[in-house]
Design a protein around this motif. Sequence first.
Motif, PDB file in Angstrom:
ATOM      1  N   ARG A 125       0.919  -1.123   0.036  1.00 32.51           N
ATOM      2  CA  ARG A 125       0.146  -0.114   0.073  1.00 32.51           C
ATOM      3  C   ARG A 125       0.888   1.229  -0.118  1.00 32.51           C
ATOM      4  N   LYS A 126       1.734   1.344   0.674  1.00 31.57           N
ATOM      5  CA  LYS A 126       2.898   2.461   1.182  1.00 31.57           C
ATOM      6  C   LYS A 126       4.152   2.588   0.421  1.00 31.57           C
ATOM      7  N   GLY A 127       4.530   1.347  -0.184  1.00 30.10           N
ATOM      8  CA  GLY A 127       5.916   1.222  -0.844  1.00 30.10           C
ATOM      9  C   GLY A 127       6.261   2.272  -1.602  1.00 30.10           C
ATOM     10  N   HIS A 128       5.558   2.959  -2.373  1.00 29.33           N
ATOM     11  CA  HIS A 128       5.858   4.166  -3.534  1.00 29.33           C
ATOM     12  C   HIS A 128       6.009   5.073  -2.572  1.00 29.33           C
ATOM     13  N   ASP A 129       5.734   5.309  -1.299  1.00 23.89           N
ATOM     14  CA  ASP A 129       5.855   6.739  -0.705  1.00 23.89           C
ATOM     15  C   ASP A 129       7.533   6.858  -0.295  1.00 23.89           C
ATOM     16  N   ASN A 130       8.076   7.646  -0.815  1.00 28.34           N
ATOM     17  CA  ASN A 130       9.480   8.005  -0.716  1.00 28.34           C
ATOM     18  C   ASN A 130       9.792   9.216   0.350  1.00 28.34           C
ATOM     19  N   ARG A 131       8.734   9.744   0.864  1.00 29.22           N
ATOM     20  CA  ARG A 131       8.942  10.949   1.590  1.00 29.22           C
ATOM     21  C   ARG A 131       9.596  10.514   3.000  1.00 29.22           C
ATOM     22  N   GLY A 132      10.339  11.440   3.336  1.00 25.40           N
ATOM     23  CA  GLY A 132      10.715  11.619   4.705  1.00 25.40           C
ATOM     24  C   GLY A 132       9.842  11.984   5.650  1.00 25.40           C
ATOM     25  N   LEU A 133      10.072  11.768   7.063  1.00 26.68           N
ATOM     26  CA  LEU A 133       9.120  12.440   8.030  1.00 26.68           C
ATOM     27  C   LEU A 133       8.862  13.793   7.983  1.00 26.68           C
ATOM     28  N   ALA A 134      10.062  14.518   7.450  1.00 27.58           N
ATOM     29  CA  ALA A 134       9.660  16.121   7.428  1.00 27.58           C
ATOM     30  C   ALA A 134       8.923  16.395   6.671  1.00 27.58           C
ATOM     31  N   ASP A 135       8.911  15.900   5.539  1.00 32.08           N
ATOM     32  CA  ASP A 135       8.219  15.941   4.525  1.00 32.08           C
ATOM     33  C   ASP A 135       6.370  15.679   4.451  1.00 32.08           C
ATOM     34  N   LYS A 136       6.296  14.970   5.558  1.00 28.49           N
ATOM     35  CA  LYS A 136       4.750  14.678   5.875  1.00 28.49           C
ATOM     36  C   LYS A 136       4.071  15.204   6.666  1.00 28.49           C
ATOM     37  N   SER A 137       2.703  15.296   6.661  1.00 34.47           N
ATOM     38  CA  SER A 137       1.924  15.895   7.200  1.00 34.47           C
ATOM     39  C   SER A 137       2.007  15.742   8.993  1.00 34.47           C
ATOM     40  N   ARG A 138       1.481  16.636   9.821  1.00 35.41           N
ATOM     41  CA  ARG A 138       1.743  16.276  11.220  1.00 35.41           C
ATOM     42  C   ARG A 138       1.091  15.064  11.676  1.00 35.41           C
ATOM     43  N   TYR A 139      -0.057  14.723  10.941  1.00 31.34           N
ATOM     44  CA  TYR A 139      -0.679  13.559  11.265  1.00 31.34           C
ATOM     45  C   TYR A 139      -0.058  12.139  10.650  1.00 31.34           C
ATOM     46  N   GLU A 140       0.355  12.389   9.565  1.00 37.39           N
ATOM     47  CA  GLU A 140       1.468  11.251   9.051  1.00 37.39           C
ATOM     48  C   GLU A 140       2.518  11.123   9.696  1.00 37.39           C
ATOM     49  N   GLN A 141       3.047  12.003  10.327  1.00 38.30           N
ATOM     50  CA  GLN A 141       4.304  11.941  11.096  1.00 38.30           C
ATOM     51  C   GLN A 141       4.294  10.948  12.369  1.00 38.30           C
ATOM     52  N   SER A 142       2.869  10.981  12.918  1.00 38.29           N
ATOM     53  CA  SER A 142       2.330   9.953  13.971  1.00 38.29           C
ATOM     54  C   SER A 142       2.383   8.447  13.676  1.00 38.29           C
ATOM     55  N   PHE A 143       2.280   7.984  12.351  1.00 36.49           N
ATOM     56  CA  PHE A 143       2.033   6.661  12.001  1.00 36.49           C
ATOM     57  C   PHE A 143       1.902   6.526  10.578  1.00 36.49           C
ATOM     58  N   ILE A 144       2.351   5.448   9.767  1.00 37.42           N
ATOM     59  CA  ILE A 144       1.667   5.022   8.459  1.00 37.42           C
ATOM     60  C   ILE A 144       0.609   4.208   8.614  1.00 37.42           C
TER      61      ILE A 144
END
Length: 287
Positions: free
Chosen positions: A47-66
């Motif tokens: 589901r998520k293997g295509h997402d190569n963003r680092g934590l800093a590039d993710k939203s606040r919510y996404e920084q809590s978990f995949i």
Amino acid sequence: MATDAALTDRELVEAFGRDGFVVVPGLLSGDDLDRLGAAVDGGVARRKGHDNRGLADKSRYEQSFIQCQNLWEDCPAVRPLTFHPRVTETAARLLGAERIRLWHDQALYKEPGGRLTDPHQDHPYWPIAETDAITAWIPLQGSTLAGGAMGYLPGSHRLGFHKFVNIFLGEPDDVLAREELAGIDPVFVEVPRGGVAYHHALTFHLARPNTTDGVRRVHTAIYFRDGCTRRSPRPHPSVDRAGIEVGQPIISDVTPVAWPRPGGDLPDPPAPPEDSMGGLMPERGGT
């Protein structure tokens, strides 16, 4: 709080009723977790293997978990975990329900450096009229304080306090500062491998950040008492996909019976949603 493997079923039920959460050790074997954990890993990777963003590039919510919802539908190897008879029967007993259904399952993988998960209740996110719902939180390697352990506000499910906390966009309200929760401190619990932490749908809870160099691998499943009805037109795939109207019982192949089931029997998934490659988007709510 109850984590003692020697506690009786009655004592576990009493602890859950009093505190709104309980840790039940030894529900899953090491072999179960090796096999089923690998299945969840595979589903998350697909589901998520295509997402190569680092934590800093993710939203606040996404920084809590995949987050990956409804893995049971498109990952057949995950299905035996979501519908594991020891997990589901325990959930039913804690709720005092003769029959329970699945609302949805989800993987919640907190990356190394992942931020805390903000305090919230689950029930306000769901259009379920009744509050007879419970989450089984299954850490595939056990959980530690450093790795993102769960914390619960004991007894908060009995306060009659129902608060939607928007943890998805921006910075949420500091719900722990509310007068209704004054004097209740979170109790953080470590779960041994093979154990399952359960919490009531109205229990306020949160999770610590992951300060380790490994991923906190957790699979969760939400169950509700059979016979619950739709409360409002608030959109949610668990009712919208089956066309369940306000006031109607929530009964469909999207929310199949989780317990009791004949030995070894697993439900067939519903037709896949049209908009999300087997997932249900937006994926909202988790710890």
